[in-house]
Enzyme design. Structure first.
Site, PDB file in Angstrom:
ATOM      1  N   TRP A  88      41.280  39.215  43.967  1.00 31.75           N
ATOM      2  CA  TRP A  88      39.959  39.137  43.330  1.00 31.75           C
ATOM      3  C   TRP A  88      39.912  39.958  42.061  1.00 31.75           C
ATOM      4  O   TRP A  88      39.251  39.585  41.085  1.00 31.75           O
ATOM      5  CB  TRP A  88      38.865  39.580  44.307  1.00 31.75           C
ATOM      6  CG  TRP A  88      38.815  38.678  45.499  1.00 31.75           C
ATOM      7  CD1 TRP A  88      39.195  38.990  46.770  1.00 31.75           C
ATOM      8  CD2 TRP A  88      38.417  37.298  45.519  1.00 31.75           C
ATOM      9  NE1 TRP A  88      39.037  37.888  47.581  1.00 31.75           N
ATOM     10  CE2 TRP A  88      38.570  36.843  46.848  1.00 31.75           C
ATOM     11  CE3 TRP A  88      37.952  36.406  44.548  1.00 31.75           C
ATOM     12  CZ2 TRP A  88      38.258  35.542  47.232  1.00 31.75           C
ATOM     13  CZ3 TRP A  88      37.651  35.114  44.933  1.00 31.75           C
ATOM     14  CH2 TRP A  88      37.803  34.688  46.258  1.00 31.75           C
ATOM     15  N   ASP A 147      33.785  46.302  41.509  1.00 27.68           N
ATOM     16  CA  ASP A 147      33.523  45.258  42.500  1.00 27.68           C
ATOM     17  C   ASP A 147      33.675  45.923  43.877  1.00 27.68           C
ATOM     18  O   ASP A 147      34.778  46.273  44.289  1.00 27.68           O
ATOM     19  CB  ASP A 147      34.544  44.125  42.304  1.00 27.68           C
ATOM     20  CG  ASP A 147      34.450  43.059  43.404  1.00 27.68           C
ATOM     21  OD1 ASP A 147      33.654  43.230  44.342  1.00 27.68           O
ATOM     22  OD2 ASP A 147      35.181  42.063  43.304  1.00 27.68           O
ATOM     23  N   LYS A 200      29.564  40.452  53.247  1.00 26.19           N
ATOM     24  CA  LYS A 200      30.366  41.297  54.135  1.00 26.19           C
ATOM     25  C   LYS A 200      29.444  42.339  54.785  1.00 26.19           C
ATOM     26  O   LYS A 200      28.851  42.070  55.811  1.00 26.19           O
ATOM     27  CB  LYS A 200      31.542  41.919  53.397  1.00 26.19           C
ATOM     28  CG  LYS A 200      32.612  40.881  53.067  1.00 26.19           C
ATOM     29  CD  LYS A 200      33.046  41.051  51.682  1.00 26.19           C
ATOM     30  CE  LYS A 200      33.961  40.072  51.059  1.00 26.19           C
ATOM     31  NZ  LYS A 200      34.384  38.842  51.591  1.00 26.19           N
TER      32      LYS A 200
HETATM   33  N1  PMP Z   1      35.647  40.390  45.200  1.00 25.25           N
HETATM   34  C1  PMP Z   1      36.071  40.692  46.447  1.00 25.25           C
HETATM   35  C2  PMP Z   1      36.562  42.078  46.712  1.00 25.25           C
HETATM   36  C3  PMP Z   1      36.036  39.722  47.453  1.00 25.25           C
HETATM   37  O1  PMP Z   1      36.450  40.030  48.686  1.00 25.25           O
HETATM   38  C4  PMP Z   1      35.562  38.430  47.148  1.00 25.25           C
HETATM   39  C5  PMP Z   1      35.523  37.369  48.215  1.00 25.25           C
HETATM   40  N2  PMP Z   1      34.432  37.478  49.026  1.00 25.25           N
HETATM   41  C6  PMP Z   1      35.134  38.167  45.845  1.00 25.25           C
HETATM   42  C7  PMP Z   1      35.193  39.161  44.900  1.00 25.25           C
HETATM   43  C8  PMP Z   1      34.598  36.820  45.452  1.00 25.25           C
HETATM   44  O2  PMP Z   1      33.337  36.729  45.966  1.00 25.25           O
HETATM   45  P1  PMP Z   1      32.405  35.444  45.766  1.00 25.25           P
HETATM   46  O3  PMP Z   1      32.984  34.405  46.651  1.00 25.25           O
HETATM   47  O4  PMP Z   1      31.066  35.955  46.210  1.00 25.25           O
HETATM   48  O5  PMP Z   1      32.435  35.064  44.345  1.00 25.25           O
END
Ligand code: PMP
Length: 366
Positions: free
Chosen positions: A113, A180, A204
């Site tokens: 991510w 993030d 989460k």
């Molecule tokens: N950052 C992290 C640390 C993640 O675990 C995730 C996946 N849930 C994301 C970003 C991407 O999140 P989203 O699907 O809400 O765009």
């Protein structure tokens, strides 16, 4: 069956939910959420059918913002927003709001991510990678030393959900630090004043997917020479108190219920204790059991939320999965990019679920 009976039946099924996200939420939160889908607090309307500008919903979002503010001890110059778009959208918002036309955004590449955030930002200008553990499949959190002093912002990801690494000490820097925190928010102490912005997809430790929590220092906005589309300019979202467009009402409502649950159960302090207990128990088994191996070997980099491990003998994989299924362990399969197993143990998980997994590992192949 009444909602209460449904909840009890679910509890009696005894499934241990290790899903990485969307993931486990407290059953009492889900029961109340289900009630609200029929009749929100006895007002004769469902949470799904009221206006985001109704007095009931405005009270919900206000309370959710206040609880985040109180829980994280926010300084006055920080705002709390609940936006649509997920954490991925926020990585684009980051570049739009902090990267000037000739400036540079600096990224720590600590997981899938984190890398996605970095790559998404490249569309907007000059982006550099300042540390990475990609060459070792992110089996450690990259070492952060000599952070740049001439960039517009530094972006980090506190917990890497897929590889299971986590930063333990946040870097101190005068450069706006963006984090993030999707997969470990509300599980650790945070000094918010260290960050220009924190964001987290709700799915989460906060609530169901749909909402994205943003905690932002107002004073660090408006520093770029870039034209920002109206819907991507955080100042507009602040001005309209998360109502620039229709917010994800249901996800925000369930997030509120979950925040209330967390506070009732001892707040971040208690969540921190619980996640330490769960992760220590599991890592102890992984390290002590000759059949298994942790993906993250560097003890200091190990995630307390997502514990990734493999079987040393991969020919036993199917058999292990069958043993997990028999013990009602769900969502344990590792992400396809890492393989093996991943036990995601978010705030709502009880230690009993971790013990159930440890028991399967202990008795496997005996
Ligand atoms: N950052 C992290 C640390 C993640 O675990 C995730 C996946 N849930 C994301 C970003 C991407 O999140 P989203 O699907 O809400 O765009």
């Amino acid at each position: 069956m009444s909602l209460r009976e449904l909840r009890i039946a679910k509890e009696n099924q005894g499934v241990h939910n290790f899903s990485a996200g969307p993931c486990i939420l407290p059953n009492e939160v889900m029961e109340k959420a289900a009630e609200s889908v029929i009749n929100l607090d006895g007002i004769g309307l469902s949470i799904l059918e009221i206006s985001h500008r109704s007095k009931e919903f405005v009270a919900i979002i206000e309370r959710a913002r206040t609880l985040v503010r109180e829980t994280m001890n926010l300084p006055d110059n920080y705002e709390v927003l609940f936006l649509q778009g997920g954490a991925s959208y926020l990585s684009i918002i980051t570049a739009q709001n902090y990267l000037s036309k000739e400036g540079t955004g600096a990224y720590v590449n600590s997981g899938t991510w984190a890398r996605n955030s970095m790559n998404d930002a490249k569309v907007f200008g000059n982006i550099i990678e300042i540390a990475s553990s990609e060459s070792t499949q992110f089996n450690t959190y990259p070492e952060l030393k000599d952070l740049p002093t001439d960039v517009d912002y530094i972006h980090i990801t506190s917990n890497n959900t897929i590889a299971g690494n986590q930063i333990k000490n946040f870097p101190k820097t005068d450069i706006p630090l963006i984090c993030d925190m999707s997969s470990d928010i509300f599980s650790r102490d945070i000094d918010v004043s260290q960050f220009a912005m924190i964001y987290a997809g709700a799915q989460k430790n906060l609530g169901p997917s749909g909402a994205t929590l943003v905690i932002v220092n107002k004073d660090k906005l408006g520093q770029t020479d870039r034209e920002i589309p109206r819907l991507m300019d955080l100042r507009n979202h602040i001005e309209k108190e998360s109502m620039l467009n229709t917010p994800p009402c249901f996800s925000i409502y369930v997030s509120l219920l979950n925040l209330e649950w967390m506070i009732k159960n001892g707040g971040v302090e208690e969540m921190k204790k619980r996640c330490l207990e769960r992760s220590e128990l599991l890592y102890q088994e992984i390290d002590g059991n000759p059949l298994f191996e942790a993906h993250v070997s560097d003890l200091d980099s190990r995630s307390k939320m997502n514990v990734c491990f493999t079987l040393k003998d991969s020919s036993l994989n199917e058999e292990f999965i069958t043993s997990c299924e028999k013990a009602k362990i769900s969502g344990i399969k590792g992400h396809r990019s890492v393989g093996g197993y991943r036990a995601s143990m978010y705030n709502a998980m009880s230690i009993e679920s971790t013990k159930a997994l440890v028991n399967v590992m202990k008795t496997f192949k005996l």
